[in-house]
Design a protein around this motif. Structure first.
Motif, PDB file in Angstrom:
ATOM      1  N   LYS A 242       0.837  -1.191   0.000  1.00 38.86           N
ATOM      2  CA  LYS A 242       0.000   0.000   0.000  1.00 38.86           C
ATOM      3  C   LYS A 242       0.876   1.248   0.000  1.00 38.86           C
ATOM      4  O   LYS A 242       1.997   1.249   0.484  1.00 38.86           O
ATOM      5  N   GLN A 243       0.360   2.313  -0.545  1.00 40.39           N
ATOM      6  CA  GLN A 243       1.071   3.583  -0.603  1.00 40.39           C
ATOM      7  C   GLN A 243       0.795   4.332   0.676  1.00 40.39           C
ATOM      8  O   GLN A 243      -0.338   4.727   0.960  1.00 40.39           O
ATOM      9  N   LEU A 244       1.832   4.539   1.457  1.00 34.41           N
ATOM     10  CA  LEU A 244       1.672   5.201   2.742  1.00 34.41           C
ATOM     11  C   LEU A 244       1.540   6.711   2.584  1.00 34.41           C
ATOM     12  O   LEU A 244       0.877   7.366   3.374  1.00 34.41           O
ATOM     13  N   PHE A 245       2.196   7.260   1.575  1.00 35.79           N
ATOM     14  CA  PHE A 245       2.209   8.703   1.371  1.00 35.79           C
ATOM     15  C   PHE A 245       1.586   9.043   0.027  1.00 35.79           C
ATOM     16  O   PHE A 245       1.723   8.297  -0.944  1.00 35.79           O
ATOM     17  N   GLU A 246       0.919  10.184  -0.019  1.00 36.55           N
ATOM     18  CA  GLU A 246       0.331  10.643  -1.268  1.00 36.55           C
ATOM     19  C   GLU A 246       1.419  11.098  -2.235  1.00 36.55           C
ATOM     20  O   GLU A 246       2.479  11.565  -1.821  1.00 36.55           O
ATOM     21  N   SER A 247       1.138  10.980  -3.524  1.00 39.00           N
ATOM     22  CA  SER A 247       2.059  11.483  -4.531  1.00 39.00           C
ATOM     23  C   SER A 247       2.078  13.011  -4.473  1.00 39.00           C
ATOM     24  O   SER A 247       1.068  13.650  -4.176  1.00 39.00           O
ATOM     25  N   TYR A 248       3.233  13.577  -4.759  1.00 40.30           N
ATOM     26  CA  TYR A 248       3.353  15.030  -4.741  1.00 40.30           C
ATOM     27  C   TYR A 248       2.628  15.633  -5.940  1.00 40.30           C
ATOM     28  O   TYR A 248       2.523  15.025  -7.005  1.00 40.30           O
ATOM     29  N   VAL A 412      13.583  12.182  12.396  1.00 43.52           N
ATOM     30  CA  VAL A 412      14.036  11.589  11.144  1.00 43.52           C
ATOM     31  C   VAL A 412      13.640  10.114  11.148  1.00 43.52           C
ATOM     32  O   VAL A 412      13.759   9.443  12.175  1.00 43.52           O
ATOM     33  N   PRO A 413      13.178   9.567  10.016  1.00 44.23           N
ATOM     34  CA  PRO A 413      12.746   8.165  10.010  1.00 44.23           C
ATOM     35  C   PRO A 413      13.926   7.218  10.149  1.00 44.23           C
ATOM     36  O   PRO A 413      15.082   7.593   9.919  1.00 44.23           O
ATOM     37  N   ARG A 414      13.630   5.988  10.506  1.00 38.98           N
ATOM     38  CA  ARG A 414      14.649   4.969  10.464  1.00 38.98           C
ATOM     39  C   ARG A 414      15.007   4.662   9.008  1.00 38.98           C
ATOM     40  O   ARG A 414      14.186   4.820   8.119  1.00 38.98           O
ATOM     41  N   ILE A 415      16.219   4.216   8.799  1.00 37.72           N
ATOM     42  CA  ILE A 415      16.768   4.145   7.450  1.00 37.72           C
ATOM     43  C   ILE A 415      17.329   2.749   7.195  1.00 37.72           C
ATOM     44  O   ILE A 415      18.015   2.178   8.055  1.00 37.72           O
ATOM     45  N   ASN A 416      17.038   2.210   6.022  1.00 40.03           N
ATOM     46  CA  ASN A 416      17.623   0.938   5.596  1.00 40.03           C
ATOM     47  C   ASN A 416      18.966   1.202   4.917  1.00 40.03           C
ATOM     48  O   ASN A 416      19.053   1.979   3.968  1.00 40.03           O
ATOM     49  N   THR A 443      19.053   8.791   0.902  1.00 39.14           N
ATOM     50  CA  THR A 443      19.124   8.906  -0.559  1.00 39.14           C
ATOM     51  C   THR A 443      17.750   8.828  -1.209  1.00 39.14           C
ATOM     52  O   THR A 443      17.550   9.352  -2.305  1.00 39.14           O
ATOM     53  N   ASN A 444      16.798   8.196  -0.527  1.00 38.40           N
ATOM     54  CA  ASN A 444      15.463   8.058  -1.115  1.00 38.40           C
ATOM     55  C   ASN A 444      14.482   7.707  -0.006  1.00 38.40           C
ATOM     56  O   ASN A 444      14.845   7.109   1.005  1.00 38.40           O
ATOM     57  N   TRP A 445      13.240   8.094  -0.239  1.00 37.81           N
ATOM     58  CA  TRP A 445      12.166   7.703   0.686  1.00 37.81           C
ATOM     59  C   TRP A 445      10.936   7.447  -0.170  1.00 37.81           C
ATOM     60  O   TRP A 445      10.268   8.375  -0.617  1.00 37.81           O
ATOM     61  N   ALA A 446      10.686   6.187  -0.412  1.00 38.89           N
ATOM     62  CA  ALA A 446       9.599   5.793  -1.307  1.00 38.89           C
ATOM     63  C   ALA A 446       8.248   6.053  -0.668  1.00 38.89           C
ATOM     64  O   ALA A 446       8.101   6.048   0.562  1.00 38.89           O
ATOM     65  N   ALA A 447       7.246   6.254  -1.520  1.00 36.90           N
ATOM     66  CA  ALA A 447       5.901   6.572  -1.034  1.00 36.90           C
ATOM     67  C   ALA A 447       5.233   5.391  -0.362  1.00 36.90           C
ATOM     68  O   ALA A 447       4.271   5.563   0.379  1.00 36.90           O
ATOM     69  N   ASP A 448       5.739   4.169  -0.586  1.00 35.39           N
ATOM     70  CA  ASP A 448       5.102   2.986  -0.017  1.00 35.39           C
ATOM     71  C   ASP A 448       5.885   2.422   1.157  1.00 35.39           C
ATOM     72  O   ASP A 448       5.694   1.269   1.536  1.00 35.39           O
ATOM     73  N   SER A 449       6.780   3.206   1.728  1.00 32.38           N
ATOM     74  CA  SER A 449       7.599   2.695   2.821  1.00 32.38           C
ATOM     75  C   SER A 449       7.660   3.701   3.953  1.00 32.38           C
ATOM     76  O   SER A 449       7.779   4.907   3.728  1.00 32.38           O
ATOM     77  N   SER A 450       7.596   3.183   5.167  1.00 31.82           N
ATOM     78  CA  SER A 450       7.747   4.054   6.325  1.00 31.82           C
ATOM     79  C   SER A 450       9.217   4.261   6.668  1.00 31.82           C
ATOM     80  O   SER A 450       9.546   5.074   7.516  1.00 31.82           O
ATOM     81  N   PHE A 451      10.092   3.527   5.992  1.00 30.39           N
ATOM     82  CA  PHE A 451      11.521   3.673   6.211  1.00 30.39           C
ATOM     83  C   PHE A 451      12.157   4.305   4.984  1.00 30.39           C
ATOM     84  O   PHE A 451      11.775   4.009   3.847  1.00 30.39           O
ATOM     85  N   ALA A 452      13.143   5.150   5.214  1.00 34.10           N
ATOM     86  CA  ALA A 452      13.893   5.734   4.108  1.00 34.10           C
ATOM     87  C   ALA A 452      15.035   4.806   3.721  1.00 34.10           C
ATOM     88  O   ALA A 452      15.386   3.870   4.450  1.00 34.10           O
ATOM     89  N   ASP A 453      15.600   5.052   2.563  1.00 36.89           N
ATOM     90  CA  ASP A 453      16.811   4.352   2.131  1.00 36.89           C
ATOM     91  C   ASP A 453      17.981   5.311   2.266  1.00 36.89           C
ATOM     92  O   ASP A 453      17.835   6.527   2.077  1.00 36.89           O
ATOM     93  N   GLY A 454      19.147   4.780   2.573  1.00 34.44           N
ATOM     94  CA  GLY A 454      20.299   5.654   2.738  1.00 34.44           C
ATOM     95  C   GLY A 454      21.604   4.925   2.576  1.00 34.44           C
ATOM     96  O   GLY A 454      21.649   3.700   2.372  1.00 34.44           O
TER      97      GLY A 454
END
Length: 1005
Positions: A242-248, A412-416, A443-454
Motif C-alpha cells: 500500500k502507498q503510505l504517502f500521497e504522490s506530490y 528523522v525516520p529509520r533508514i535501511n 538517498t530516497n524515501w519511497a511513497a510505499d515505505s515508512s523507512f527511508a533508504d540511505g
C-alpha cells in the motif's frame, strides 16, 4: 511573587480516589480484559458465526443493508467519539483513579471486542473478494508515538469519512501503482515509523480526524504491544504494497494553487519532543497550521520549505483558546462526557451536523473555551533545507541484505542501509558496534515505505565522546568544516609577511598614530573591531569604530568569495571555531592584532559627552592597535577609575601610548556608552537577555573542568553600544545611496495574539507587566519582579516567557520589501539597521562593506542584482539559524559530559512552565532548562493538574518517609522554587533533572 511553597500534608483517608492520577504502585493492566475475552469467546463456532454475518453483509451490499445487519451498519457509521470512548488509556488523566473505572471498562470490553472481531472478519473477506475497493481492502493504518518513558502509545482516535471524501480517496488510490510487496524487515511495526530509542517525551496529543480504517494497538500484561491481525499488515506474497504517502503535486499544480490561494507555502517545524506534531507558520495572526502525524508531512523533514493543502474544517484540531493544544487527559475526559451526551440524544439526531455547526466559526470559542486550529498536509517540497544527514546507530537484521539505522533525532525516520556499507565484521559481530556512532545520508524515501533508504557516510567513533559527537552535529546541520582548498588559498597574498602596498596607503586615512585598541573575549583570535576616543578642545569627543577591511582581500566572484558566501558565517563551538574565512585571513591579515598595521573601514563621530552626534565620517583607513584588551581588563579599568595600572597587569602595550591614556579612553567611552544606552532604552529599545553557559577547558584534553553562567558586564555593554551605533549609521548611509540594493536587517514585532495571551497569563499571576510596546516591556521587566535574592531568577523566567511571542530578525534586500514600515527593527526600536561590524565572521557584513565602499567611490560597484542580494540574504538567515543551533548543541554536549564527570549536581530551580503531566524548570546554578515528567518522579504517590484561565498548576502528592504520616502536598506553578538534582542518563551525553522530595517535618528530628 511566589515564594518557596511549604509542603502541605494530606490525610490519605480524606483523599478522593479521582485525585490519584498516576498511582505508582502496581495495578493490573487495564488491557488484561482483552486476553480473558479472547480465551472465552474465540471458539470456532463463534468465529464462524461472525464470519457468516460479514459475508451476508457483503452479499446484500448491492441492495442496501438488511434489517439483520442494521446494527452493524449503524455501528460502522457512528462517530469515533461515541464508538471508541472506552479505548482510551486513562493512566494520563489528570483527575482520575484507574481503579475507579476498572469495572466499567471490563463490562464494556465484550461488546467492544465482538465489534472489532466482526469488523475484522469483514475486512478479511473484503481482501479476498473481487470488486472490493482499495479503501476497503487496504486495511488499517496506525500512527504511534513515544511517551516520555520510551513506551509506544497508540493513536486510537478514529474519525468517519464523509461519502464525498471516501470517493475522492478511492480515486487517489486507483491512481497509485501496485508494487511487489516484500517486507523489508521483520519489525513489529511494519508501516509505522517510531523513534528508535526511548527519550523522555510527553505523550502525543489525542487525534480526532484519522481515517476510519485505523486499528488500535493494545498492550498486553507485560507491557508489550499486541499487534493487529497479520492480515492487516503489508504481508509479503499477498497483493501489492500500500502507498503510505500521497504522490506530490506537479510544479504546475502547485504554482496555480498558490496563486489561487488554495495552497500555502512555509517552513516545516517538527516538535523535537513530540515528533508526530509539525507546524508551518500561518500567513495571518492565527495559530500555526498543524500537521498531524508522519503521513501528513509526506516525507518532508524539519526545516524544509513545503507547500501544504488545508484539510476540510471537520478535520481541524480542537485547541484551547490560548492556542495551547488540549491535553490528552482533558480530551479523554471530554470525549467520555460527549459520548454520554450522544447516547442520551434521541435517535435520528444529526450528530455530525452539530459538530459541523461548531466548526463553521472556528475563531469563536466554544462552550468550554475551545477553538479549532487549521490542519494541513504536505503536497510538495519546494526546498530540502534539511541536510538529509543524520547521526545514529546500526542494528543488524538477520537474513536481510540491509541493516537498520536508528537516528538519534527522532524526527528523522529509520533508514535501511545496505550491508555493503557497514563495517566488514558487522554482520558477524554486530554487538561490537552497539555503541558506535555513524553518519548516514538519506538517498530516497519511497511513497510505499515508512523507512527511508540511505548510505552510510562515515564511522564517527564511540558515542559519548566529544569529538565524534561534535563531528556528528556539524554534519547533521550541514556545516562545512572541510579544509580550505588550494584554489581558495591561492586567492590570498603569497608574499609573507605581508605589508600594506604604498599605493594603497595613499588612498586611505592614516590613523596609525591614534590611540586605538581592541576589547574582546580573552580567547578571541579573530579581532574584527577596534575603538578610539579622543577628547577635543571644545569638550566634545572624537569617537571612532574601526572594522577590519575584509572586502580588500576577498574580491567579488573569486573562489574565496564563493566559498565565504556559501559558509555565510563562522560557527562558534565550545572548544573550537569553524571559520568562514581561512585562518591566515581571519587570524592574521585581517585581524586587528596589536602593534601591526592593518587595513580598516572606519566610522568616526564628533559626539558630546551626553551622546549627541554632531558629525559623522565614513572611509577606508589604516590603524595600528596599541593593545589587545580583554573584557576583564576593560572591566577592571571601569571599576577602578583612579587606579594606576602597571604594565604587568595588562597585555603588551605600544610605548607610544601610556597605560593611563588607554585607561582614560576606556573611561570616556564607558561614560558616553552609558548615555547612549539610556537614550536607546528611553526611546523604546528592548533587550531580552538569556543566561549563557560558559566552560573552562583542560588545555590538553579540551574536556570541561568547570562551568559558569556568563556575566554580561559594563565592558560588554560599552563595546555593544558603539557597534550598534556604527551599524545604525551604516544602514542609513547605504539605504540613502542604494535604495533598492541595500542589505539591511529587520526585526518584525511580536505576534499580537501571543502577546495578548501572555498579558492575560501575567495578569492572572499577579505580574504587573506592560506588553503594549518594546519600551513598556523593557521598563516593567526591570521594575516589577521584587528585590529579594530570587528577583533575577524571576526575571530570567519572565524573559523566557516574553521571548516566545518574539519573531526572528532577518536580513533582507530593500528592493524586495515595498513597505518601509517593515524595515524597522522592533527590539532596537530603530527604522533602519544592518550588520557592518563583523565581516571576518559574517558574510552579510562583507556585502555591506562593498556597498559602503561603492557609495564612497573607494571601491568597485557591487556585482549583485537586487534578486541576488535577496537570495544571499535568505541564505545568510538560514546559516545564522544553523550556527546558533550548533552552538547550543555544543554547549549541551559539554554540559552533559560535565554532569557525567562531576555529577550528580544539586541546585535550586525555578518553574518556567507547567503542562498537564510535566513542567519545565530553570536550573539557577547553571542556567540550563530541563523538563521534569511527573510519571518519572521517584517517591511520588500521585499528581493532578488544574488550570484556571491561562494559569496552570500541578499538585504533587508525595509518599512520606514515615508511612504513618499523611501525604505531602507540593504545588507546582510558574515561579515556584524547587530543588533538583542533575544526573547523567544511560544514553551518551544525556542528563536529566530529578525533582527532590520536599522535607517532611514529621520525619525531622
Amino acid at each position: 511573587m511566589d515564594s518557596p511553597q511549604q509542603p502541605k500534608r494530606v490525610n490519605p483517608k480524606n483523599r478522593d480516589p479521582k485525585h490519584s492520577q498516576n498511582k505508582l504502585s502496581a495495578h493490573p493492566p487495564q488491557k488484561d480484559a482483552y486476553a480473558r475475552l479472547l480465551s472465552q469467546h474465540c471458539s470456532s463456532r463463534f468465529t464462524s458465526y461472525l464470519e457468516q454475518c460479514a459475508k451476508d453483509s457483503l452479499q446484500r451490499e448491492g441492495n442496501g443493508p438488511g434489517p439483520g445487519l442494521k446494527t452493524q451498519s449503524d455501528r460502522l457509521n457512528t462517530p469515533q467519539r461515541q464508538r471508541d470512548q472506552v479505548f482510551y488509556d486513562f493512566s494520563d488523566s489528570s483527575d482520575f483513579s484507574p481503579s475507579s473505572m476498572k469495572n466499567k471498562e471490563e463490562e464494556s470490553s465484550l461488546c467492544l471486542y465482538m465489534e472489532k472481531l466482526s469488523l475484522q472478519g469483514a475486512l478479511d473477506d473484503c481482501e479476498r473478494k473481487p470488486g472490493v475497493t482499495d479503501r476497503q481492502r487496504r486495511g488499517p493504518r496506525r500512527d504511534t508515538t513515544t511517551s516520555h518513558d520510551g513506551d509506544i502509545e497508540s493513536g486510537e482516535e478514529l474519525a468517519t469519512l464523509t461519502p464525498t471524501n471516501a470517493k475522492k480517496h478511492q480515486k487517489q488510490q486507483k491512481k497509485a501503482k501496485d508494487k511487489d510487496i516484500a517486507s523489508k524487515e521483520p519489525d513489529p511495526l511494519v508501516g509505522v515509523w517510531t523513534p528508535a530509542s526511548g527519550q523522555e517525551q510527553e505523550k502525543s496529543k489525542a487525534k480526532n480526524n484519522l481515517p476510519l480504517n485505523h486499528t488500535a494497538e493494545k498492550k498486553s500484561a507485560d507491557g508489550k504491544l499486541q499487534q493487529p491481525s497479520d492480515k492487516n499488515k503489508n504481508k509479503g506474497g499477498r497483493g501489492s504494497k500500500k502507498q503510505l504517502f500521497e504522490s506530490y503535486m506537479t510544479a504546475e499544480e502547485v504554482s496555480h494553487g498558490l496563486k489561487r490561494g488554495e495552497l500555502l507555502q512555509g517552513q516545516l517545524r517538527i516538535n523535537p519532543k513530540k515528533y508526530q506534531e509539525a507546524f508551518i507558520p500561518s500567513p495571518d495572526d492565527t495559530p500555526d497550521i498543524f500537521l498531524e502525524g508522519i503521513e501528513a508531512r509526506n516525507r518532508a523533514l524539519n526545516g524544509d520549505i513545503v507547500v501544504v493543502q488545508i484539510l476540510p474544517r471537520e478535520q481541524w484540531k480542537v485547541v484551547k483558546s490560548d492556542c495551547e493544544e488540549v491535553s490528552e487527559s482533558e480530551l479523554q475526559t471530554e470525549r467520555m462526557k460527549t459520548g454520554q451526551r450522544k447516547a442520551e440524544r434521541p435517535q435520528g439526531s444529526d450528530v455530525n451536523a452539530v459538530a459541523r455547526k461548531s466548526l463553521e466559526e472556528p475563531s469563536v470559542p466554544q462552550h468550554n473555551g475551545e477553538v479549532v486550529q487549521k490542519t494541513a498536509k504536505v503536497v510538495y517540497i519546494v526546498e530540502k533545507k534539511h541536510s538529509r544527514a543524520v547521526t545514529g546507530f546500526l542494528k543488524f537484521l538477520p537474513d536481510k541484505p540491509f541493516a537498520k539505522f536508528s537516528p538519534v533525532d527522532h524526527r528523522v525516520p529509520r533508514i535501511n542501509i545496505p550491508l555493503s556499507d557497514c563495517p566488514d565484521n558487522f554482520r558477524f559481530r554486530p554487538d561490537d558496534f552497539a555503541g558506535t556512532l555513524f553518519i548516514c545520508r538519506i538517498t530516497n524515501w519511497a511513497a510505499d515505505s515508512s523507512f527511508a533508504d540511505g548510505r552510510l557516510s562515515k564511522t564517527l567513533g564511540q558515542a559519548g565522546e566529544i569529538e565524534p559527537e561534535t563531528e556528528g552535529i556539524l554534519t547533521e546541520y550541514n556545516v562545512d568544516f572541510s579544509e580550505f582548498s588550494d584554489e581558495v588559498l591561492g586567492c590570498l597574498p603569497r608574499n609573507l609577511p605581508w605589508t600594506i602596498p604604498p599605493e594603497e596607503m595613499m588612498k586611505r586615512r592614516d590613523l596609525r598614530e591614534e590611540c586605538i585598541f581592541t576589547i574582546d573575549p580573552s580567547t578571541a583570535r579573530d579581532l574584527d573591531d577596534a575603538l578610539s576616543c579622543q577628547r577635543l578642545s571644545d569638550g566634545n569627543f572624537e569617537v571612532g569604530v574601526h572594522i577590519a577591511d575584509v572586502s580588500y582581500f576577498v574580491e567579488q566572484g573569486d573562489a574565496l568569495d564563493t566559498l565565504a558566501s556559501q559558509r555565510a558565517t563562522s560557527v562558534y563551538m565550545v572548544q573550537k571555531v569553524i571559520p568562514m574565512l581561512p585562518r591566515l585571513l581571519c587570524e592574521e591579515l585581517c585581524s586587528l592584532n596589536p602593534l601591526v598595521d592593518r587595513l580598516t573601514f572606519s566610522v568616526i563621530w564628533k559626539i558630546t559627552p551626553e551622546g549627541k552626534i554632531l558629525s559623522e565620517w565614513f572611509g577606508r583607513s589604516v590603524i595600528r592597535s596599541c593593545v589587545k584588551l580583554s573584557y576583564d581588563h576593560a572591566q577592571s579599568m571601569i571599576e577602578a577609575p583612579e587606579k594606576l595600572f602597571s604594565a604587568e597587569e595588562l597585555p603588551p602595550v605600544d610605548p607610544v601610548h601610556p597605560i593611563d591614556e588607554i585607561h582614560q579612553a576606556v573611561l570616556n567611552l564607558h561614560a558616553i556608552a552609558k548615555n547612549l544606552r539610556a537614550q536607546r532604552f528611553s526611546g523604546g529599545a528592548l533587550r531580552l537577555d538569556q543566561l549563557k553557559l560558559s566552560f573552562t577547558l583542560d588545555k590538553e584534553t579540551m574536556m570541561p573542568q568547570g562551568c559558569f553562567v556568563y556575566q554580561y558586564r559594563d565592558s560588554n555593554k560599552l563595546v555593544e553600544e558603539f557597534m550598534l551605533l556604527a551599524n545604525i549609521a551604516t544602514a542609513h548611509h547605504i539605504r540613502r545611496k542604494f535604495p533598492d540594493l541595500a542589505l539591511l536587517r529587520r526585526h518584525p514585532p511580536p505576534r499580537a495574539k501571543m502577546v495578548d495571551e501572555l498579558q492575560e497569563l501575567c495578569d492572572q499571576l499577579g505580574i504587573d507587566i506592560d506588553l503594549s510596546s518594546s519600551a513598556a516591556l523593557h521598563k516593567t521587566l526591570n521594575t516589577t519582579l521584587g528585590d529579594d535574592e530570587y528577583c533575577s531568577a524571576r526575571k530570567e523566567v519572565l524573559t523566557h516567557m516574553c521571548s516566545r511571542p518574539m519573531q526572528v530578525a532577518q536580513y533582507f534586500c530593500t528592493g524586495f520589501v515595498n513597505d518601509e514600515k517593515l524595515f524597522r527593527h522592533y527590539a532596537l526600536n530603530v527604522p533602519l539597521y544592518t550588520h557592518f561590524t563583523s565581516p571576518i565572521r559574517r558574510y552579510a557584513d562583507v556585502i555591506v562593506h562593498r556597498l559602503l565602499a561603492s557609495s564612497l567611490n573607494c571601491g568597485p560597484r557591487l556585482q549583485l542584482s537586487t534578486a541576488e542580494v535577496e537570495k544571499q540574504a535568505s541564505h545568510c538567515n538560514d546559516k545564522k539559524t544553523v550556527s546558533k543551533r550548533v552552538q547550543e548543541l555544543s554547549s549541551e554536549l559539554f554540559f552533559g559530559v560535565f554532569v557525567k564527570e562531576c555529577g550528580p549536581l544539586d541546585s535550586e530551580a525555578m518553574v518556567m512552565g507547567v503542562l498537564d503531566q510535566s513542567f519545565d524548570v530553570l536550573v539557577l546554578r547553571y542556567g540550563v532548562q530541563k523538563r521534569i515528567y511527573c510519571k518519572s518522579i521517584a517517591g511520588l504517590d500521585s499528581f493532578r493538574h488544574h488550570k484556571v484561565g491561562k494559569k496552570s498548576e500541578l499538585t504533587l502528592l508525595w509518599t512520606p518517609e514515615n508511612l504513618e504520616n499523611p501525604l505531602v502536598e507540593q504545588v507546582i506553578s510558574i515561579f515556584t522554587l524547587v530543588d533538583v538534582q542533575l544526573k547523567a542518563d544511560s544514553a551518551p551525553m544525556k542528563y536529566s533533572a530529578e525533582l527532590k522530595q520536599p522535607e517532611d517535618s514529621h520525619t525531622q528530628k
